[in-house]
Design a protein around this motif. Structure first.
Motif, PDB file in Angstrom:
ATOM      1  N   LYS A 372       0.843  -1.208   0.000  1.00  0.00           N
ATOM      2  CA  LYS A 372       0.000   0.000   0.000  1.00  0.00           C
ATOM      3  C   LYS A 372       0.880   1.260   0.000  1.00  0.00           C
ATOM      4  CE  LYS A 372      -3.870   2.085   2.568  1.00  0.00           C
ATOM      5  NZ  LYS A 372      -3.531   3.388   2.128  1.00  0.00           N
ATOM      6  N   LEU A 373       1.943   1.207   0.805  1.00  0.00           N
ATOM      7  CA  LEU A 373       2.836   2.375   0.888  1.00  0.00           C
ATOM      8  C   LEU A 373       3.305   2.767  -0.516  1.00  0.00           C
ATOM      9  CD1 LEU A 373       4.609   4.304   2.633  1.00  0.00           C
ATOM     10  CD2 LEU A 373       6.363   2.508   2.648  1.00  0.00           C
ATOM     11  N   TRP A 374       3.686   1.779  -1.287  1.00  0.00           N
ATOM     12  CA  TRP A 374       4.172   2.033  -2.654  1.00  0.00           C
ATOM     13  C   TRP A 374       3.017   2.525  -3.548  1.00  0.00           C
ATOM     14  CZ3 TRP A 374       8.594   2.638  -5.212  1.00  0.00           C
ATOM     15  CH2 TRP A 374       8.577   2.586  -6.611  1.00  0.00           C
ATOM     16  N   ASN A 375       1.892   1.806  -3.497  1.00  0.00           N
ATOM     17  CA  ASN A 375       0.792   2.139  -4.415  1.00  0.00           C
ATOM     18  C   ASN A 375       0.258   3.544  -4.163  1.00  0.00           C
ATOM     19  OD1 ASN A 375       0.949  -0.238  -5.810  1.00  0.00           O
ATOM     20  ND2 ASN A 375      -0.373  -1.322  -4.365  1.00  0.00           N
ATOM     21  N   GLU A 379       0.554   6.475  -7.021  1.00  0.00           N
ATOM     22  CA  GLU A 379      -0.582   7.217  -7.576  1.00  0.00           C
ATOM     23  C   GLU A 379      -0.269   8.720  -7.569  1.00  0.00           C
ATOM     24  OE1 GLU A 379      -4.335   6.058  -5.795  1.00  0.00           O
ATOM     25  OE2 GLU A 379      -5.234   7.879  -6.652  1.00  0.00           O
ATOM     26  N   LYS A 380       0.236   9.167  -6.422  1.00  0.00           N
ATOM     27  CA  LYS A 380       0.553  10.609  -6.300  1.00  0.00           C
ATOM     28  C   LYS A 380       1.658  11.019  -7.262  1.00  0.00           C
ATOM     29  CE  LYS A 380      -0.378  11.518  -1.486  1.00  0.00           C
ATOM     30  NZ  LYS A 380       0.316  11.141  -0.281  1.00  0.00           N
ATOM     31  N   SER A 381       2.736  10.228  -7.282  1.00  0.00           N
ATOM     32  CA  SER A 381       3.894  10.666  -8.081  1.00  0.00           C
ATOM     33  C   SER A 381       3.586  10.590  -9.580  1.00  0.00           C
ATOM     34  CB  SER A 381       5.148   9.854  -7.739  1.00  0.00           C
ATOM     35  OG  SER A 381       4.996   8.530  -8.149  1.00  0.00           O
ATOM     36  N   MET A 382       2.783   9.584  -9.975  1.00  0.00           N
ATOM     37  CA  MET A 382       2.447   9.496 -11.399  1.00  0.00           C
ATOM     38  C   MET A 382       1.625  10.714 -11.823  1.00  0.00           C
ATOM     39  SD  MET A 382       3.954   6.957 -12.726  1.00  0.00           S
ATOM     40  CE  MET A 382       3.199   6.769 -14.312  1.00  0.00           C
ATOM     41  N   LYS A 383       0.727  11.132 -10.933  1.00  0.00           N
ATOM     42  CA  LYS A 383      -0.088  12.316 -11.250  1.00  0.00           C
ATOM     43  C   LYS A 383       0.784  13.558 -11.344  1.00  0.00           C
ATOM     44  CE  LYS A 383      -4.652  11.528  -9.508  1.00  0.00           C
ATOM     45  NZ  LYS A 383      -5.163  11.261  -8.200  1.00  0.00           N
ATOM     46  N   ALA A 384       1.705  13.667 -10.398  1.00  0.00           N
ATOM     47  CA  ALA A 384       2.497  14.910 -10.315  1.00  0.00           C
ATOM     48  C   ALA A 384       3.600  14.959 -11.367  1.00  0.00           C
ATOM     49  CB  ALA A 384       3.100  15.031  -8.919  1.00  0.00           C
ATOM     50  N   MET A 390      10.296   6.855  -6.709  1.00  0.00           N
ATOM     51  CA  MET A 390      11.736   7.083  -6.587  1.00  0.00           C
ATOM     52  C   MET A 390      12.215   8.117  -7.621  1.00  0.00           C
ATOM     53  SD  MET A 390      11.733   4.930  -4.245  1.00  0.00           S
ATOM     54  CE  MET A 390      13.380   4.738  -3.566  1.00  0.00           C
ATOM     55  N   GLY A 391      11.269   8.647  -8.380  1.00  0.00           N
ATOM     56  CA  GLY A 391      11.634   9.648  -9.401  1.00  0.00           C
ATOM     57  C   GLY A 391      12.111   9.010 -10.698  1.00  0.00           C
ATOM     58  N   LEU A 392      11.806   7.718 -10.869  1.00  0.00           N
ATOM     59  CA  LEU A 392      12.358   6.992 -12.026  1.00  0.00           C
ATOM     60  C   LEU A 392      11.298   6.702 -13.084  1.00  0.00           C
ATOM     61  CD1 LEU A 392      14.610   4.422 -10.107  1.00  0.00           C
ATOM     62  CD2 LEU A 392      15.312   6.576 -11.173  1.00  0.00           C
ATOM     63  N   LEU A 393      11.752   6.615 -14.317  1.00  0.00           N
ATOM     64  CA  LEU A 393      10.924   6.158 -15.435  1.00  0.00           C
ATOM     65  C   LEU A 393      11.181   4.654 -15.615  1.00  0.00           C
ATOM     66  CD1 LEU A 393      11.489   9.141 -17.917  1.00  0.00           C
ATOM     67  CD2 LEU A 393       9.412   8.608 -16.625  1.00  0.00           C
ATOM     68  N   PRO A 394      10.325   3.980 -16.402  1.00  0.00           N
ATOM     69  CA  PRO A 394      10.509   2.522 -16.547  1.00  0.00           C
ATOM     70  C   PRO A 394      11.861   2.130 -17.148  1.00  0.00           C
ATOM     71  CG  PRO A 394       8.342   3.186 -17.346  1.00  0.00           C
ATOM     72  CD  PRO A 394       9.081   4.451 -17.037  1.00  0.00           C
TER      73      PRO A 394
END
Ligand SMILES: Cc1cc2nc3c(=O)[nH]c(=O)nc-3n(C[C@H](O)[C@H](O)[C@H](O)COP(=O)(O)OP(=O)(O)OC[C@H]3O[C@@H](n4cnc5c(N)ncnc54)[C@H](O)[C@@H]3O)c2cc1C
Length: 592
Positions: A372-375, A379-384, A390-394
């Motif tokens: 849950k911590l990750w998910n 969600e937040k980081s993908m939106k922002a 971790m600030g990383l792309l795939p």
């Protein structure tokens, strides 16, 4: 106090990046350059040249002997933060690994939507990586020649694997990380394993010093007559005039004699991620509240100085292995002396190579999405930002695994296997940590080391990603088909990690064992003027003053997902080119 010299450019720090700047500027033979290094010339220092002698440089006069400040996240352990104090600096004491990181890492540096540092994209950085290097491939190594240089001062090779490394590679492949030739130079593979380039040639370690003196030249002469090298002088501050222009530096010798050196054009600080911010602070450049705290009158308020300290963490999981795979037998008993003799005579043997073996990169998305911590964070980081937490792309890895070919580790590990026993480590390295620390002055006495607070693992997501990485690392070693039958247990036998089944056990393990990978960066962060945390602009000029640049790992806006020495060389190369452009220096002299 009389001035003792005037130079066109003064380069402070003869470590990894500093000699690059000095040597490249010296290509214009009309320039008069001073390079100041606190330590000695490394010519007579065997342990800077003998690859396997690196850790013998620690804790004595050739180490800066810095320590981390205790933090509860790593159980208040005080860690040694070794840095080389001689010509070559940390390149003369490091593990020789040339893992450049991902192309995306540098495209992030340049991208206006991330770090906004124009000119630092991957294409430019690969140009400079290659410019610094002469690669000597092994005959059966599949070389990506777009990712290697042919005529730079740093000679590199790949390493002949010990049997344990081949077996580890088999396990990596078995667990889904395919072999990708030269992936650690090409910067494009996010999941895979292979060999990495080493800064080693003809059995000797290559250091930043190669830019100033060709070690394979019998005469041992310096390459450039227009670089004055001043050893055993510590730069204590940059001198600024009333227009806030750098006009020189003050130094202190070991017998406490002060000297002043003036410059006509620029001072360039290349003192590394702990000492560049320290020297700015001693010069009155930094966060004003930090300066007042130690009784220094602020001249320029630059809040980012010493902040944003980033580092990679490593944790070593040791395994006892069957005999015949590792190289422990070459060190046990009194064999170190024999090996050193062999190195002295013929530059061969086990001390002519580093003890690291196989390498792999991976991402952990599938494992992390169970949490849950990750998910929630995802969600937040993908939106922002469109990136993971971790600030990383795939196309950027979360983790590197690399292994040792014998029992070898930082000094606080002290359980070498006795004769007749063998051990190796799987080292788990956390990329792109979220935790940040700081460097501050302990006092206004330049002889005092700064306070370094890394705050490692203070962000819960770092702990989660790292624990999952350790769990996967253990599965690879214990289940992978190359290693499962040769591992006899943990080393030492009482080590508990061999039986871990739960993530919480690994969490405790990382808090108790994680240690610096010696990759500090970011304390004089490069960035646009709109970024209040930036210290230098994209041309490496220090904010709020003129005539002062920084060129070393402290300028990284974010650590590369790799190892930083190749980046330090590239930063030096690019800095020199920018200075040449800015001063319209023409190349009149000899090329390196
Ligand atoms: C033990 C260890 C292992 C490592 N292993 C690897 C590896 O395998 N691969 C990799 O890529 N990276 C590795 N690194 C990291 C890498 O070596 C460094 O990130 C890189 O060399 C730093 O370069 P730099 O120019 O920023 O600083 P440095 O190379 O540290 O240079 C700073 C120089 O400035 C001098 N100096 C400092 N203060 C003063 C002063 N006040 N006056 C005058 N001189 C001063 C220092 O003596 C030094 O010579 C390792 C580092 C260490 C310590």
């Amino acid at each position: 106090m009389a001035a003792t010299g005037e130079y066109d450019f003064i380069i402070c720090g003869g470590g990894t990046a500093g000699p690059v700047v000095a040597a490249r500027l010296a290509e214009d033979t009309s320039l008069n350059i001073l390079l100041i290094e606190a330590g000695e010339d490394n010519l007579e220092l065997e342990n800077t040249q003998m690859v396997g002698g690196w850790s013998l440089n620690f804790d004595g006069p050739h180490d800066w002997n810095l320590h981390s400040t205790p933090h509860p996240s790593t159980h208040a352990r005080i860690q040694k933060l070794s840095r080389g104090k001689f010509l070559g600096g940390s390149s003369a004491v490091n593990g020789t690994l040339m893992v450049r990181g991902m192309k995306q890492d540098f495209d992030d540096w340049a991208d206006p939507s991330t770090f906004n540092c124009p000119g630092w994209d991957s294409e430019t950085m690969w140009h400079y990586f290659n410019k610094s290097e002469t690669f000597h491939p092994d005959t059966d190594f599949e070389t990506d020649w777009n990712s290697h240089g042919r005529s730079g001062p740093i000679h590199t090779t790949v390493h002949p694997n010990a049997p344990i490394s081949d077996k580890v590679m088999e396990s990596f492949v078995d667990k889904g990380l395919p072999v990708v030739p030269d992936m650690f130079a090409s910067g494009e593979t996010v999941e895979g394993c292979g060999h990495c380039t080493r800064s080693v040639w003809k059995g000797e370690r290559m250091t930043g010093g190669e830019y100033l003196r060709d070690r394979f030249d019998e005469s041992k002469r310096w390459r450039h007559n227009n670089v004055t090298k001043l050893f055993s002088q510590t730069v204590t501050r940059v001198m600024l005039n009333s227009n806030l222009q750098a006009i020189g530096v003050e130094t202190l010798s070991s017998d406490s004699k002060k000297r002043i050196f003036r410059c006509r054009n620029e001072v360039i600080l290349c003192l590394g991620s702990y000492n560049s911010p320290k020297t700015l602070l001693l010069s009155g450049i930094g966060p004003k509240e930090d300066l007042y705290e130690v009784g220094i009158q602020p001249l320029v308020d630059v809040p980012g100085v010493g902040k944003n300290l980033e580092d990679h963490l490593t944790v070593f999981a040791f395994y006892e292995s069957k005999q015949g795979y590792t190289t422990d037998h070459l060190f046990q008993g009194n064999k170190f002396d024999t090996a050193r003799e062999e190195w002295r005579i013929s530059r061969s043997g086990t001390l002519s190579r580093s003890h690291f073996g196989a390498f792999a990169f991976t991402r952990l998305d599938q494992r992390l999405k169970k949490h849950k911590l990750w998910n929630d964070a995802l969600e937040k980081s993908m939106k922002a930002t469109g990136r993971d937490p971790m600030g990383l792309l795939p196309n950027q890895p979360h983790i590197e695994y690399f292994t040792t070919e014998r029992y070898a580790a930082p000094k606080h590990y002290a359980n070498p296997p006795p004769e007749g026993k063998s051990a190796f480590a799987n080292i788990i390295e956390l990329f792109s940590p979220r935790s940040r620390g700081y460097v501050k002055l302990a006092s206004k006495d330049p002889k005092d080391n700064p306070v370094v607070q890394h705050n490692w693992l203070s962000d819960p997501l770092d702990v989660l990603v790292y624990s999952e990485a350790c769990k996967l690392g253990a599965e690879i070693m214990l289940e992978g088909k190359g290693t499962r039958d040769l591992i006899l247990g943990a080393w030492p036998p009482q080590a508990e990690h061999i039986g871990f089944t739960e993530l919480e056990q690994w969490e405790k393990f990382v808090r108790e064992n994680a240690t610096t990978c010696f990759h500090p960066a970011g304390t004089c962060k490069m960035g646009p003027s709109s970024d209040p945390g930036s210290v230098v602009d994209a041309r490496l000029r220090v904010k709020g003053v003129t005539g002062l640049r920084i060129a070393d790992c402290s300028i990284m806006p974010k650590l590369n997902n790799g190892h930083p020495q190749a980046v330090a060389y590239a930063i030096g190369e690019k800095c020199a080119d920018m200075i040449k452009e800015d001063w319209k220096i023409k190349l009149r002299g000899a090329k390196l």
